[in-house]
Design a protein around this motif. Structure first.
Motif, PDB file in Angstrom:
ATOM      1  N   LEU A 155       0.827  -1.209   0.000  1.00 21.39           N
ATOM      2  CA  LEU A 155       0.000   0.000   0.000  1.00 21.39           C
ATOM      3  C   LEU A 155       0.864   1.262   0.000  1.00 21.39           C
ATOM      4  CD1 LEU A 155      -2.757  -1.142   2.505  1.00 21.39           C
ATOM      5  CD2 LEU A 155      -3.006  -0.817   0.037  1.00 21.39           C
ATOM      6  N   TYR A 156       1.977   1.219   0.715  1.00 24.59           N
ATOM      7  CA  TYR A 156       2.905   2.348   0.722  1.00 24.59           C
ATOM      8  C   TYR A 156       3.463   2.575  -0.681  1.00 24.59           C
ATOM      9  CZ  TYR A 156       6.988   5.184   1.888  1.00 24.59           C
ATOM     10  OH  TYR A 156       7.938   6.183   1.936  1.00 24.59           O
ATOM     11  N   ALA A 157       3.873   1.492  -1.335  1.00 21.79           N
ATOM     12  CA  ALA A 157       4.425   1.589  -2.694  1.00 21.79           C
ATOM     13  C   ALA A 157       3.413   2.172  -3.666  1.00 21.79           C
ATOM     14  CB  ALA A 157       4.885   0.209  -3.175  1.00 21.79           C
ATOM     15  N   ALA A 158       2.145   1.871  -3.445  1.00 19.31           N
ATOM     16  CA  ALA A 158       1.089   2.374  -4.323  1.00 19.31           C
ATOM     17  C   ALA A 158       0.615   3.765  -3.931  1.00 19.31           C
ATOM     18  CB  ALA A 158      -0.094   1.411  -4.300  1.00 19.31           C
ATOM     19  N   GLY A 159       1.141   4.295  -2.830  1.00 23.99           N
ATOM     20  CA  GLY A 159       0.697   5.610  -2.371  1.00 23.99           C
ATOM     21  C   GLY A 159      -0.693   5.592  -1.777  1.00 23.99           C
ATOM     22  N   ALA A 160      -1.095   4.434  -1.265  1.00 25.17           N
ATOM     23  CA  ALA A 160      -2.469   4.266  -0.789  1.00 25.17           C
ATOM     24  C   ALA A 160      -2.606   4.293   0.728  1.00 25.17           C
ATOM     25  CB  ALA A 160      -3.034   2.958  -1.335  1.00 25.17           C
ATOM     26  N   LEU A 161      -1.538   4.632   1.451  1.00 27.86           N
ATOM     27  CA  LEU A 161      -1.639   4.726   2.901  1.00 27.86           C
ATOM     28  C   LEU A 161      -2.019   6.145   3.304  1.00 27.86           C
ATOM     29  CD1 LEU A 161       1.532   2.812   4.166  1.00 27.86           C
ATOM     30  CD2 LEU A 161      -0.840   2.031   4.222  1.00 27.86           C
ATOM     31  N   SER A 162      -2.636   6.255   4.449  1.00 27.48           N
ATOM     32  CA  SER A 162      -2.903   7.581   5.001  1.00 27.48           C
ATOM     33  C   SER A 162      -1.558   8.227   5.337  1.00 27.48           C
ATOM     34  CB  SER A 162      -3.754   7.461   6.277  1.00 27.48           C
ATOM     35  OG  SER A 162      -2.972   6.892   7.309  1.00 27.48           O
TER      36      SER A 162
END
Length: 71
Positions: free
Chosen positions: A16-23
């Motif tokens: 999720l971090y790699a995809a930029g999907a974390l808050s």
């Protein structure tokens, strides 16, 4: 539904971090784990970082059409 193991959870967070999907808070927590040398975070990130790098290199920048710009 089975709960994730800590390593599976870390892998999910890394993806999720790699995809930029974390808050922003979750991203900061993951970055802090990496900076602290957390072995599980580093291992999870090492699995996803090459794919992110390849995806970013594959993107061709495109200038926006001036007609779509708001003034």
């Amino acid at each position: 539904m089975n709960p994730l193991t800590p390593d599976e959870d870390r892998a999910t967070i890394a993806a999720l971090y790699a995809a930029g999907a974390l808050s922003p808070d979750a991203a900061a927590d993951f970055e802090a784990s990496l900076e602290a040398g957390d072995p599980a975070a580093l291992a999870a990130w090492s699995e996803h970082a090459p794919f992110l790098a390849a995806a970013l290199q594959a993107v061709v920048p495109v200038a926006p059409d001036p007609a779509t710009r708001r003034t």
